[in-house]
Enzyme design. Structure first.
Site, short mmCIF file in Angstrom:
data_model
loop_
_atom_site.label_atom_id
_atom_site.label_comp_id
_atom_site.label_asym_id
_atom_site.label_seq_id
_atom_site.Cartn_x
_atom_site.Cartn_y
_atom_site.Cartn_z
N GLY A 46 0.84 -1.19 0.00
CA GLY A 46 0.00 0.00 0.00
C GLY A 46 0.87 1.23 0.00
CD GLN A 51 3.46 5.70 2.84
OE1 GLN A 51 2.49 5.19 2.31
NE2 GLN A 51 4.40 4.97 3.44
CB CYS A 113 5.33 1.98 7.67
SG CYS A 113 4.85 3.50 6.82
CG LEU A 114 6.74 0.93 1.64
CD1 LEU A 114 6.06 1.24 0.31
CD2 LEU A 114 7.89 -0.05 1.45
CG HIS A 155 -0.46 1.06 7.51
ND1 HIS A 155 0.54 0.63 8.35
CD2 HIS A 155 0.17 1.83 6.58
CE1 HIS A 155 1.70 1.12 7.95
NE2 HIS A 155 1.51 1.85 6.87
CD GLU A 156 -1.32 2.32 2.97
OE1 GLU A 156 -0.78 3.44 2.98
OE2 GLU A 156 -0.66 1.26 3.03
CG HIS A 159 0.51 6.77 5.79
ND1 HIS A 159 1.71 7.14 6.35
CD2 HIS A 159 0.63 5.43 5.55
CE1 HIS A 159 2.51 6.09 6.43
NE2 HIS A 159 1.88 5.03 5.96
O1 GNR Z 1 4.07 -2.63 2.56
C1 GNR Z 1 3.45 -2.49 3.60
N1 GNR Z 1 3.17 -3.57 4.37
C2 GNR Z 1 2.31 -3.52 5.45
C3 GNR Z 1 2.32 -4.60 6.33
C4 GNR Z 1 1.47 -4.62 7.40
C5 GNR Z 1 0.59 -3.59 7.61
C6 GNR Z 1 0.59 -2.50 6.76
C7 GNR Z 1 1.44 -2.48 5.69
S1 GNR Z 1 1.40 -1.13 4.60
C8 GNR Z 1 3.04 -1.13 4.05
C9 GNR Z 1 3.25 -0.09 2.96
C10 GNR Z 1 3.06 1.28 3.58
O2 GNR Z 1 3.86 1.81 4.30
N2 GNR Z 1 1.93 1.87 3.37
O3 GNR Z 1 1.66 3.05 3.93
NI NI Z 2 2.80 3.09 5.76
#
Ligand code: GNR
Ligand code: NI
Length: 188
Positions: A46, A51, A113-114, A155-156, A159
């Site tokens: 995601g 980001q 998270c990236l 999670h997204e 952000h």
């Molecule tokens: O790549 C991602 N893996 C992930 C694993 C567990 C819960 C959420 C994520 S999202 C993350 C990519 C990212 O940072 N999205 O904002």
């Molecule tokens: Ni993230």
């Protein structure tokens, strides 16, 4: 299309609150295309626009990104030879997403998270949600989500409010995560 730079904590731009998309134009389509390219390259499942430094309420998700270690398959048809990845992509775009009636039931997932590379921690969130969002044409959609899709969407969505998964941890654990990130960055 272009791969854009992913912002990393503690970049203050990640704390911005993203604003609603009002123009469903070519600029939005380019942003989304670049976000997919950036997410697949990373690779991640995601990505939120903030980001890549764009404070708009836009998310992309693909729970089945290509396995980077998979051998490309060669196939022949129409008299041409071409290659494709054996895993199937399921790209999804969410513009101006909202979460409706989150379940009482919670679930724990080891998140990453990236924007917080190489750090993983258990985060608790509602197990099921109903989501409402717009597509690239502005059309409204609504769907029930569970499992990893519900986790990833939440999670997204965080952000978009300037929240990172480490903000859900205790202050001690969050500080440990940020210290580790700083150390990793110095080593690199
Ligand atoms: O790549 C991602 N893996 C992930 C694993 C567990 C819960 C959420 C994520 S999202 C993350 C990519 C990212 O940072 N999205 O904002
Ligand atoms: Ni993230």
């Amino acid at each position: 299309m272009a791969i854009r730079e992913i912002l990393e904590a503690p970049d203050p731009r990640l704390k911005q609150i993203s604003t609603r998309v009002e123009q469903f134009d070519d600029e939005l389509k380019t942003l989304v295309a670049d976000m997919f390219e950036t997410m697949y390259d990373a690779p991640g499942i995601g990505l939120a626009a903030i980001q890549v430094g764009v404070p708009l309420r836009v998310l992309v998700i693909d729970l089945q990104p290509d396995d980077p270690d998979a051998e490309p398959e060669v196939c022949h048809h129409d008299g041409h030879e071409h290659t494709h990845q054996p895993t199937k992509r399921e790209p999804r775009v969410f513009v101006n997403p909202e979460i409706l009636d989150p379940s009482e039931e919670r679930t724990l997932y080891n998140e990453g998270c990236l924007s917080v590379p190489e750090i993983y921690a258990e985060v608790e969130r509602p197990s099921r949600i109903r989501a409402r969002w717009q597509d690239l044409d502005g059309k409204v959609h609504e769907e029930e989500m569970d499992d990893l899709m519900a986790i990833c969407l939440q999670h997204e969505m965080d952000h978009l409010e300037g929240i990172l998964f480490i903000d859900h941890l205790s202050r001690l654990k969050r500080q440990m995560a940020l210290k580790k990130l700083e150390k990793l960055r110095k080593a690199a």
